[in-house]
Structures are given as structure tokens and as C-alpha cells.
Scaffold this motif. Structure first.
Motif, short mmCIF file in Angstrom:
data_model
loop_
_atom_site.label_atom_id
_atom_site.label_comp_id
_atom_site.label_asym_id
_atom_site.label_seq_id
_atom_site.Cartn_x
_atom_site.Cartn_y
_atom_site.Cartn_z
N TRP A 32 -4.86 3.53 1.59
CA TRP A 32 -3.43 3.70 1.33
C TRP A 32 -2.91 4.98 1.96
CZ3 TRP A 32 -1.05 -0.03 -1.70
CH2 TRP A 32 -1.90 -0.89 -2.40
N LYS A 143 1.38 -4.37 -1.53
CA LYS A 143 1.16 -3.57 -0.31
C LYS A 143 1.85 -2.21 -0.40
CE LYS A 143 -0.89 -6.87 2.07
NZ LYS A 143 -2.29 -6.85 2.36
N LYS A 144 2.66 -2.03 -1.46
CA LYS A 144 3.38 -0.77 -1.65
C LYS A 144 3.47 -0.51 -3.15
CE LYS A 144 7.71 1.56 -0.57
NZ LYS A 144 9.01 1.41 0.10
N THR A 168 2.65 4.65 -2.40
CA THR A 168 1.50 4.39 -1.54
C THR A 168 1.70 3.07 -0.80
OG1 THR A 168 0.30 3.27 -3.31
CG2 THR A 168 -0.08 5.62 -3.07
N THR A 169 1.38 3.10 0.48
CA THR A 169 1.53 1.92 1.33
C THR A 169 0.16 1.55 1.88
OG1 THR A 169 3.71 2.74 1.97
CG2 THR A 169 2.78 0.97 3.30
N LYS A 170 -0.22 0.30 1.71
CA LYS A 170 -1.54 -0.16 2.15
C LYS A 170 -1.64 -0.09 3.66
CE LYS A 170 -4.99 -2.91 0.19
NZ LYS A 170 -5.31 -3.85 -0.85
#
Length: 172
Positions: A32, A143-144, A168-170
């Protein structure tokens, strides 16, 4: 006899299918990008940007999330980790947080709200002397993830103050 055995098996299967496990947090697994805003909306606001990696740990009984972020004010690195497991008897996820620059170990309980795709977190005891902690983690978009945390000085003002917003973004 067969009817009672069938009834017992049905109850066990139903109970098993509704119980939680560490696998319910599978959406955390991966790499992430972290953008964490500390004290958002105040004169103390600053950002830490970095990376978080979450993986199964100790034969899949736990999830370990390790983070390395950089304070954008002074470019100092900060590393911290979460160790997460599911406590079946209490029906709760128990989380210990550790940081290299913080002497206390945070102990939190996470309650999974599958309907609203959110984790509600509390510290059952004070984290920093007279401060208490609560947070939410939204996983509506897996994903976020959006983590928000608040603290309170229970004996003094009893008001909850937002202390962080972690997006957090994957990346994998």
C-alpha cells in the motif's frame, strides 16, 4: 437419531459459516501507498508519506502490517507495525501497534462491520497516559482504505479530537 444428528450438523455448519476469522481481513494483504495526515484541520497538521506491507504471519494465524513513512516537514523516517489476530471467544480482532519512536505498545480491539464495510476500533484502556483512542477503517473500496483516528483526554475535556487521516492505496 438421524434427525437429531442432521439438526446438530446443520447448527454447526450454520454457526461455522457465520463466525469470523483472520481471513475476513484478507483485503489488508498486499502493498500500500500511505498518505497520512496527522492532526488534520489544525495548525499542527502535517503529512507522512510512505509504504505499508501487510502479510499473513505465524502460519496464517495473524496479519502483520509494517509501515515506513517519511515526515514531510523534516524528512525523518518513522516505522511502525500492527500485529492483528482474531480472538474467537470474544469475537473481536485484537491489534497490537508498535512504533520505533513511541515507547508504549497500543492495544486495540477491532470490530468488523461487514454491512457498512468498516472496521470500528477502540482502545479498551488508555494508550498514552490519560488519552483514549478510537478509529474507523473504511474498506468500501478495497483498493483504497481510509483510516481515521480520534483521541480524548478522558479526565480533562472528554472531547474527541481527530488525530489522523490515513489514506492507503493498493499498489500491487
Amino acid at each position: 437419531m438421524q434427525k437429531s444428528l442432521f439438526l446438530l450438523l446443520s447448527i454447526l455448519i450454520a454457526h461455522t459459516s457465520f463466525s469470523q476469522s483472520i481471513k475476513d481481513l484478507n483485503f489488508l494483504i498486499g502493498d500500500w501507498k500511505v498518505v497520512e495526515t496527522i492532526y488534520p484541520g489544525t495548525e499542527k497538521e502535517y503529512q507522512e508519506i510512505g509504504k505499508r506491507t501487510c502479510e499473513y504471519y505465524l502460519n496464517g494465524s495473524f496479519i502483520k502490517c509494517e509501515s515506513l513513512t517519511v515526515d514531510q516537514r523534516n524528512l525523518r523516517e518513522r516505522s511502525y507495525a500492527y500485529i492483528i489476530n482474531y480472538h474467537k471467544k470474544e469475537d473481536v480482532f485484537l491489534v497490537t501497534s508498535l512504533a520505533h519512536d513511541f515507547p508504549l505498545h497500543g492495544k486495540h480491539k477491532w470490530f468488523l462491520d461487514k454491512e457498512n464495510k468498516r472496521i470500528n476500533a477502540i482502545s479498551p484502556k488508555n494508550v498514552i497516559e490519560d488519552r483514549f483512542f478510537r478509529a474507523t477503517i473504511s474498506y468500501a473500496n478495497e483498493k483504497k482504505l481510509v483510516w481515521n483516528g480520534w483521541s480524548s483526554k478522558f479526565l480533562n475535556d472528554k472531547e474527541w479530537v481527530q488525530i489522523f487521516n490515513d489514506v492507503t492505496t493498493k499498489t500491487d
